[in-house]
Design an enzyme around this catalytic site. Structure first.
Site, PDB file in Angstrom:
ATOM      1  N   ASP A 166       7.416  31.235   8.883  1.00  0.00           N
ATOM      2  CA  ASP A 166       6.177  31.444   9.474  1.00  0.00           C
ATOM      3  C   ASP A 166       5.573  30.008   9.391  1.00  0.00           C
ATOM      4  OD1 ASP A 166       5.938  34.071  10.414  1.00  0.00           O
ATOM      5  OD2 ASP A 166       5.753  34.795   8.544  1.00  0.00           O
TER       6      ASP A 166
ATOM      7  N   ASP B 145       9.552  37.738  16.279  1.00  0.00           N
ATOM      8  CA  ASP B 145       8.468  36.951  15.867  1.00  0.00           C
ATOM      9  C   ASP B 145       8.792  35.458  15.824  1.00  0.00           C
ATOM     10  OD1 ASP B 145       8.522  39.754  14.759  1.00  0.00           O
ATOM     11  OD2 ASP B 145       6.448  39.509  13.966  1.00  0.00           O
TER      12      ASP B 145
END
Length: 404
Positions: free
Chosen positions: A116, A181
């Site tokens: 991330d 994602d």
């Protein structure tokens, strides 16, 4: 002239968007919405600075839930929102506080244990560099990108999303899980090749996007959430979900991540297959029977208790922002859908009253129902992509005005 979308949900949507524009211009709508965002976020900014922490969401009991100090995948969104509001207002408090808050996690750029880093550093330091030209911000982005690159395995063709040696991920029996994602973390890599001249970042992003396109997507344009690969051969072991209703369901924010991600890929490569994929995903989003008439998705398009299921405003914000950019590339007209979503998000149903909702802008988002986490609460990334979408829409209106 752009072709109208043949898959528009109903004629009512077009009529509603058009009728709203006759009462209030798009520019006026953007400015009113951004002015409210400034007022509401100013309250949250002050609270955040007082405790020197980054807001993430509210707990089920309505208390503030701050980003975790160790590492939190959401920690870049609130500073990123501050950068957008600085860009809009030119008021220095937004810049000063963005810099102060993002400095809290500056050392996280060296972490190699999480995918991330793109979310965290591109949304904050990336906007910092784009808006302010700060060379230190650029160097921090490069460090974060290099850390992210350690998670790319060319034999598999993807960046590994989660480690599987501990926690709930270890219990799933995965070897090399990749989640949809991850398409959002590619923007950092594309941008680094642009600013450094080193193609290694872009090549990794393209490989990841191509592998994801091959293995994550169903014929109808919807995506799986998780694809697990054999860690040696790269063969697909399973296709599952972690945050959606079921392995074969369409988790709404996952569809939004894919739409946004492939639009990004087209921005940097101009490869038509990415434009085609983004259009295919948009087609699924707006034609699936699980999409409600106001185009604010339920948390999963296949959730069993629709229409009594929670909505996910964060998915709607991401979709709206992606559609505005996609409209600039496509022969199809996506702007009406984007404006329709934004107008609904700005209604009393989804936008907070000033000072309410924990001082977040938008209500009714969902983090992860399977994990019983962040259900029907505000989320910092819903606000971020909402403000981003408004800024993108305002920019298009200003460009139209300048062209006259």
């Amino acid at each position: 002239m752009k072709q109208p979308l043949h898959y528009l949900v109903t004629g009512l949507i077009v009529f509603f968007a058009f009728s709203c524009q006759t009462k209030q211009s798009t520019r006026e709508f953007c400015e009113e919405s951004l002015d409210f965002a400034c007022k509401q976020t100013e309250l949250l900014r002050k609270e955040s600075i007082e405790v020197n922490r980054i807001p993430r969401t509210l707990t089920a009991t309505g208390d503030m839930h701050w980003a975790k100090p160790g590492f939190d995948w959401t920690e870049g969104f609130f500073p990123g929102t501050c950068w957008y509001l600085y860009e809009y207002t030119k008021a220095n408090q937004w810049k000063d506080n963005a810099e102060e808050l993002q400095s809290l996690y500056i050392d996280h750029r060296f972490l190699t244990t999480n995918h991330d880093l793109g979310f965290v550093f591109n949304c904050s330091y990336g906007n910092n560099f784009r808006i302010d030209g700060d060379k230190d911000a650029r160097d921090i982005m490069i460090d974060a990108g290099n850390s992210l690159m350690t998670r790319f395995n060319p034999a598999i063709g993807c960046i590994q999303s989660w480690n599987v040696d501990s926690g709930w991920q270890a219990k799933r029996g995965w070897q090399y899980p990749v989640i949809i994602d991850n398409m959002m973390n590619l923007e950092l890599l594309f941008e680094l090749s642009k600013i450094t001249g080193d193609d290694k970042y872009k090549k990794a992003a393209i490989t990841h996007a191509n592998t994801t396109m091959k293995n994550h997507y169903r014929p109808d344009g919807s995506s799986y959430h998780v694809v697990d690969y054999d860690s040696v051969s790269g063969v697909v072991r399973s296709r599952q979900t972690a945050q959606g209703y079921a392995h074969e369901s369409a988790w709404s924010r996952g569809q939004a991540w894919g739409l946004y991600g492939y639009t990004i890929c087209y921005r940097y490569t101009r490869d038509k297959k990415y434009l085609d994929k983004a259009e295919e995903i948009a087609n699924f989003i707006f034609t699936d029977e699980g999409m409600p008439k106001d185009c604010i998705p339920y948390w999963d398009y296949d959730a069993p208790k629709i229409p009594s299921e929670p909505r996910d405003v964060s998915a709607a914000s991401v979709i709206a922002s992606a559609l505005i950019e996609l409209d600039g590339y496509s022969t199809k007209n996506y702007m009406k859908e984007a404006q329709f979503i934004l107008k609904n998000l700005s209604s009393k149903e989804y936008r907070a009253e000033l000072g309410g909702n924990g001082k977040f802008i938008l209500k009714h988002s969902v983090g992860s129902i399977p994990h019983n986490a962040e259900i029907d609460v505000p989320l910092c990334y819903a606000d971020y992509y909402y403000v981003e979408a408004l800024m993108r829409l305002l920019k298009t209106e200003n460009e139209k005005l300048a062209a006259y």
